[in-house]
Design a protein around this motif. Structure first.
Motif, mmCIF file in Angstrom:
data_model
loop_
_atom_site.group_PDB
_atom_site.id
_atom_site.type_symbol
_atom_site.label_atom_id
_atom_site.label_comp_id
_atom_site.label_asym_id
_atom_site.label_seq_id
_atom_site.Cartn_x
_atom_site.Cartn_y
_atom_site.Cartn_z
ATOM 1 N N LEU A 1 -2.631 -7.417 15.728
ATOM 2 C CA LEU A 1 -1.610 -8.239 16.389
ATOM 3 C C LEU A 1 -0.742 -7.434 17.361
ATOM 4 O O LEU A 1 0.095 -7.984 18.052
ATOM 5 C CB LEU A 1 -0.698 -8.886 15.350
ATOM 6 N N GLY A 2 -0.939 -6.103 17.379
ATOM 7 C CA GLY A 2 -0.146 -5.260 18.258
ATOM 8 C C GLY A 2 1.104 -4.695 17.602
ATOM 9 O O GLY A 2 1.962 -4.145 18.278
ATOM 10 N N TRP A 3 1.217 -4.815 16.262
ATOM 11 C CA TRP A 3 2.349 -4.236 15.536
ATOM 12 C C TRP A 3 1.933 -2.849 15.065
ATOM 13 O O TRP A 3 0.990 -2.710 14.307
ATOM 14 C CB TRP A 3 2.694 -5.064 14.322
ATOM 15 N N PHE B 1 0.813 -1.215 0.000
ATOM 16 C CA PHE B 1 0.000 0.000 0.000
ATOM 17 C C PHE B 1 0.847 1.266 0.000
ATOM 18 O O PHE B 1 0.310 2.362 -0.074
ATOM 19 C CB PHE B 1 -0.968 -0.015 1.181
ATOM 20 N N ASN B 2 2.160 1.125 0.113
ATOM 21 C CA ASN B 2 3.067 2.271 0.105
ATOM 22 C C ASN B 2 2.677 3.339 1.107
ATOM 23 O O ASN B 2 2.980 4.514 0.929
ATOM 24 C CB ASN B 2 3.169 2.868 -1.310
ATOM 25 N N ASP B 3 1.999 2.952 2.161
ATOM 26 C CA ASP B 3 1.602 3.877 3.207
ATOM 27 C C ASP B 3 1.379 3.095 4.488
ATOM 28 O O ASP B 3 1.073 1.908 4.448
ATOM 29 C CB ASP B 3 0.334 4.635 2.820
ATOM 30 N N GLU B 4 1.524 3.759 5.623
ATOM 31 C CA GLU B 4 1.413 3.110 6.919
ATOM 32 C C GLU B 4 0.046 3.320 7.564
ATOM 33 O O GLU B 4 -0.727 4.181 7.157
ATOM 34 C CB GLU B 4 2.442 3.698 7.889
ATOM 35 N N HIS B 5 -0.152 2.572 8.623
ATOM 36 C CA HIS B 5 -1.329 2.737 9.457
ATOM 37 C C HIS B 5 -1.413 4.206 9.881
ATOM 38 O O HIS B 5 -0.397 4.846 10.115
ATOM 39 C CB HIS B 5 -1.200 1.827 10.686
#
Length: 115
Positions: A85-87, A62-66
């Motif tokens: 998952l806690g990441w 997705f080339n983008d983060e949370h």
């Protein structure tokens, strides 16, 4: 099945039975910019939110983060599996580049979403 988004990017969608349960599986590669935002909006509005399959798995680069605009759009209809998952952003790396703006190297941009 292959689908083409308005920006010209494509994604695939397949159906499978897992343990007798129907799943739709999507494979996506979006850009990190405004086109990526458009792709995610179209993916959510025109495909994911109207797909009658009860269980969905969406994987891709997705080339983008949370917490980005794109991921926030996807989370309107899906759950980010890594966060579940806690990441969290910066804790794990899937894109180790450091030459773009100096902040890379701690980004998890290859994501898995589920419904």
């Amino acid at each position: 099945e292959w689908f083409t988004l308005a920006t010209g990017r494509t994604f695939t969608r397949a159906h499978t039975l897992i343990g007798g349960v129907d799943f739709a599986i999507y494979s996506v590669h979006t850009d990190w910019n405004v086109d990526g935002n458009r792709d995610c909006r179209e993916l959510v509005d025109s495909y994911l939110s109207v797909d009658p399959t009860p269980y969905k798995i969406v994987v891709g680069d997705f080339n983008d983060e949370h917490f980005s605009d794109q991921i926030t759009m996807l989370e309107e209809v899906l759950t980010d599996s890594w966060t579940k998952l806690g990441w969290y952003p910066g804790q794990h790396v899937s894109w180790p580049s450091k030459r773009f703006d100096g902040s890379e190297g701690s980004q998890l941009i290859d994501l898995i979403f589920t419904s």
